[in-house]
Design an enzyme around this catalytic site. Structure first.
Site, mmCIF file in Angstrom:
data_model
loop_
_atom_site.group_PDB
_atom_site.id
_atom_site.type_symbol
_atom_site.label_atom_id
_atom_site.label_comp_id
_atom_site.label_asym_id
_atom_site.label_seq_id
_atom_site.Cartn_x
_atom_site.Cartn_y
_atom_site.Cartn_z
ATOM 1 N N CYS A 109 -5.170 5.089 9.684
ATOM 2 C CA CYS A 109 -3.843 5.461 9.187
ATOM 3 C C CYS A 109 -3.939 6.801 8.479
ATOM 4 O O CYS A 109 -4.918 7.087 7.800
ATOM 5 C CB CYS A 109 -3.317 4.392 8.220
ATOM 6 N N CYS B 268 -5.782 1.039 -0.032
ATOM 7 C CA CYS B 268 -5.758 0.396 1.279
ATOM 8 C C CYS B 268 -7.013 0.737 2.092
ATOM 9 O O CYS B 268 -7.345 1.915 2.255
ATOM 10 C CB CYS B 268 -4.502 0.854 2.027
ATOM 11 N N CYS C 105 -5.649 -5.661 5.107
ATOM 12 C CA CYS C 105 -5.581 -4.749 6.243
ATOM 13 C C CYS C 105 -6.739 -3.766 6.244
ATOM 14 O O CYS C 105 -7.060 -3.135 5.258
ATOM 15 C CB CYS C 105 -4.195 -4.093 6.271
ATOM 16 N N GLU D 268 -7.653 -4.422 13.970
ATOM 17 C CA GLU D 268 -7.676 -5.810 13.497
ATOM 18 C C GLU D 268 -6.337 -6.485 13.729
ATOM 19 O O GLU D 268 -5.298 -5.844 13.617
ATOM 20 C CB GLU D 268 -7.935 -5.827 11.985
ATOM 21 N N CYS E 11 -0.245 -10.982 12.557
ATOM 22 C CA CYS E 11 -0.139 -9.704 11.844
ATOM 23 C C CYS E 11 -0.896 -8.682 12.692
ATOM 24 O O CYS E 11 -2.104 -8.814 12.886
ATOM 25 C CB CYS E 11 -0.759 -9.853 10.457
ATOM 26 N N CYS F 12 -2.934 5.798 1.416
ATOM 27 C CA CYS F 12 -2.663 5.003 0.210
ATOM 28 C C CYS F 12 -4.015 4.617 -0.413
ATOM 29 O O CYS F 12 -4.903 4.124 0.292
ATOM 30 C CB CYS F 12 -1.841 3.769 0.557
HETATM 31 N N1 SAH Z 1 1.604 0.899 6.853
HETATM 32 C C1 SAH Z 1 2.546 -0.104 6.569
HETATM 33 C C2 SAH Z 1 2.154 -1.480 7.106
HETATM 34 C C3 SAH Z 1 0.717 -1.882 6.987
HETATM 35 S S1 SAH Z 1 0.116 -2.227 5.382
HETATM 36 C C4 SAH Z 1 2.835 -0.167 5.089
HETATM 37 O O1 SAH Z 1 2.095 0.428 4.322
HETATM 38 O O2 SAH Z 1 3.829 -0.788 4.725
HETATM 39 C C5 SAH Z 1 0.880 -3.787 4.994
HETATM 40 C C6 SAH Z 1 1.053 -4.028 3.507
HETATM 41 O O3 SAH Z 1 -0.217 -4.258 2.875
HETATM 42 C C7 SAH Z 1 1.674 -2.852 2.767
HETATM 43 O O4 SAH Z 1 2.662 -3.303 1.884
HETATM 44 C C8 SAH Z 1 0.506 -2.284 2.013
HETATM 45 O O5 SAH Z 1 0.900 -1.523 0.913
HETATM 46 C C9 SAH Z 1 -0.261 -3.535 1.672
HETATM 47 N N2 SAH Z 1 -1.658 -3.309 1.291
HETATM 48 C C10 SAH Z 1 -2.523 -2.422 1.786
HETATM 49 N N3 SAH Z 1 -3.716 -2.530 1.186
HETATM 50 C C11 SAH Z 1 -3.606 -3.527 0.279
HETATM 51 C C12 SAH Z 1 -4.500 -4.114 -0.666
HETATM 52 N N4 SAH Z 1 -5.742 -3.683 -0.790
HETATM 53 N N5 SAH Z 1 -4.024 -5.121 -1.432
HETATM 54 C C13 SAH Z 1 -2.766 -5.561 -1.305
HETATM 55 N N6 SAH Z 1 -1.874 -5.060 -0.441
HETATM 56 C C14 SAH Z 1 -2.285 -4.040 0.351
HETATM 57 FE FE1 SF4 Z 2 -1.356 3.227 5.949
HETATM 58 FE FE2 SF4 Z 2 -2.510 1.392 4.433
HETATM 59 FE FE3 SF4 Z 2 -0.717 3.057 3.386
HETATM 60 FE FE4 SF4 Z 2 0.088 1.148 5.099
HETATM 61 S S1 SF4 Z 2 -0.852 0.837 3.078
HETATM 62 S S2 SF4 Z 2 0.656 3.317 5.089
HETATM 63 S S3 SF4 Z 2 -1.701 1.078 6.467
HETATM 64 S S4 SF4 Z 2 -2.710 3.650 4.221
#
Ligand code: SAH
Ligand code: SF4
Length: 365
Positions: free
Chosen positions: A113, A120, A337, A92, A106, A117
């Site tokens: 990934c 996410c 994301c 995406e 973006c 997390c």
């Molecule tokens: N992997 C990297 C960059 C991609 S995620 C990282 O984790 O930093 C980009 C941002 O979106 C990160 O700060 C992540 O924690 C946040 N993010 C992911 N899922 C989310 C969600 N459901 N709600 C809010 N922020 C989210």
């Molecule tokens: Fe990966 Fe999502 Fe965690 Fe960023 S927030 S490191 S994209 S799992």
């Protein structure tokens, strides 16, 4: 199979064209067509000899990211693309238009990934593969092309789409250099942001790259217990090690770091958590981005309400830490994301389930 031309650096193209007995300036001309003019057809490269154009077209493709779905937010200012890679993987990218001149892409660095997390959508789907530098840059090129056709220009890039950029370090760095390349997209380093979940060795390495690119750290919690629950990588590199690396980065580069904090109701949005964050960052050259959580299918957490967000922000201010509440752009188009891909996959599964019955959908849309 043809090779993807965006996977080649200028040096590599120069070397290749030398073996084809082309003069040295041909590679720079080709580069300009690819990155400045952004043409999608070798035939359009009119200052290259016809036989060279034909040979390039025989051996290379230019575009390889195939648009599968496109969603525009109701305010029209956010558009999200779901793109298919030649091996069937999907990624995406999102374009955000602001009222000023800013046009921010973006973009993704991996399909899926590996960091897991919990909140996410990309983490929930697991890791498929790294993207090449070319595949990362092509996402920005797609938006740049569209904007230029409308008389506008892509001004900013955030590496905050699917994937963990520092898990795919070399391709990410190569992509950053190519986005910044003044012979091409020419996006200022200060207009590029890379966000990491906190891969400590990579943060140290990044500090030595001599770049002015902005660094964002996904923090989301200020104690190891809480952070390890949300971000499993914290068990490998706990807060103390992460903060040591970040402080060293700041000392070495003189740059301010942004910390991302997704506010989850009742989880990490309490005044106590705000106090802990304030104490953790006090005296650090830091800015905090507060993002109300985007709900995802496999995580039960909810976004904090605005009063909670405001109270959290007040505590940070008392600690002398600046923060902004990030509007959840395009929340109505699953612009968080990984969310669009997850949604398209769910729809495909629903269709696959429905199909064995052999019935046409009564929904005629
Ligand atoms: N992997 C990297 C960059 C991609 S995620 C990282 O984790 O930093 C980009 C941002 O979106 C990160 O700060 C992540 O924690 C946040 N993010 C992911 N899922 C989310 C969600 N459901 N709600 C809010 N922020 C989210
Ligand atoms: Fe990966 Fe999502 Fe965690 Fe960023 S927030 S490191 S994209 S799992």
């Amino acid at each position: 199979m043809k090779k993807a031309i965006y996977d080649f650096s200028l040096d590599e193209l120069t070397g290749l064209l030398a073996t084809w007995h082309q003069p040295a300036y041909r590679a720079r001309q080709l580069w300009e067509w690819l990155y400045r003019r952004k043409v999608t057809d070798f035939a359009a490269m009119t200052n290259l000899p016809a036989d060279l154009r034909a040979r390039l077209a025989d051996e290379f493709t230019i575009t390889r990211l195939e648009p599968v779905a496109e969603l525009r937010s109701s305010d029209g200012q956010t558009v999200k693309h779901l793109l298919r890679l030649p091996d069937g993987q999907m990624i995406e990218s999102v374009l955000m238009e602001y009222d000023d001149e800013r046009r921010t892409a973006c973009i993704s660095t991996q399909a899926g990934c590996a960091m897991g997390c919990v909140f996410c959508a990309t983490g929930q789907m697991g890791f498929a593969r790294h993207l090449t530098a070319g595949e990362i840059v092509e996402q920005a090129l797609i938006f740049a092309r569209q904007l230029e056709a409308e008389g506008e220009r892509l001004s900013n890039v955030v590496l905050m789409g699917m994937g963990e950029p520092f898990h795919n370090y070399d391709a990410t760095l190569e992509a950053i250099r190519r986005l910044n390349d003044e012979r091409g997209l020419n996006i200022g380093q200060r207009h590029i942001t890379v966000s990491t979940v906190g891969l400590v060795p990579a943060i140290r390495r990044f500090a030595d790259e001599g770049l002015q690119v902005k660094l964002a750290i996904s923090l989301h919690a200020a104690t190891d217990e809480e952070r390890s629950k949300l971000l499993p990588i914290n068990r490998r590199w706990p807060l103390r090690e992460l903060m040591d690396a970040v402080r060293e980065y700041i000392a070495r580069t003189g740059r301010r770091v942004t910390f991302e904090w997704a506010l989850i109701a009742g989880e990490n949005d309490t005044p106590e958590q705000a106090e802990r964050l304030g104490a953790l960052l006090e005296g650090t050259k830091a800015h905090v981005n507060l993002i109300p959580l985007n709900p995802t299918p496999e995580y039960g957490g909810r976004p904090s309400d605005p009063q909670r967000v405001a109270a959290f922000q007040r505590v940070l201010t008392r600690h002398g830490i600046t923060s902004t509440v990030r509007v959840r752009r395009g929340i109505d188009i699953q612009a968080g994301c990984g969310q669009l891909k997850a949604e398209v996959q769910r729809a495909a599964r629903r269709r696959a389930k429905a199909e064995p019955a052999g019935e046409e959908s009564t929904d005629s849309r």
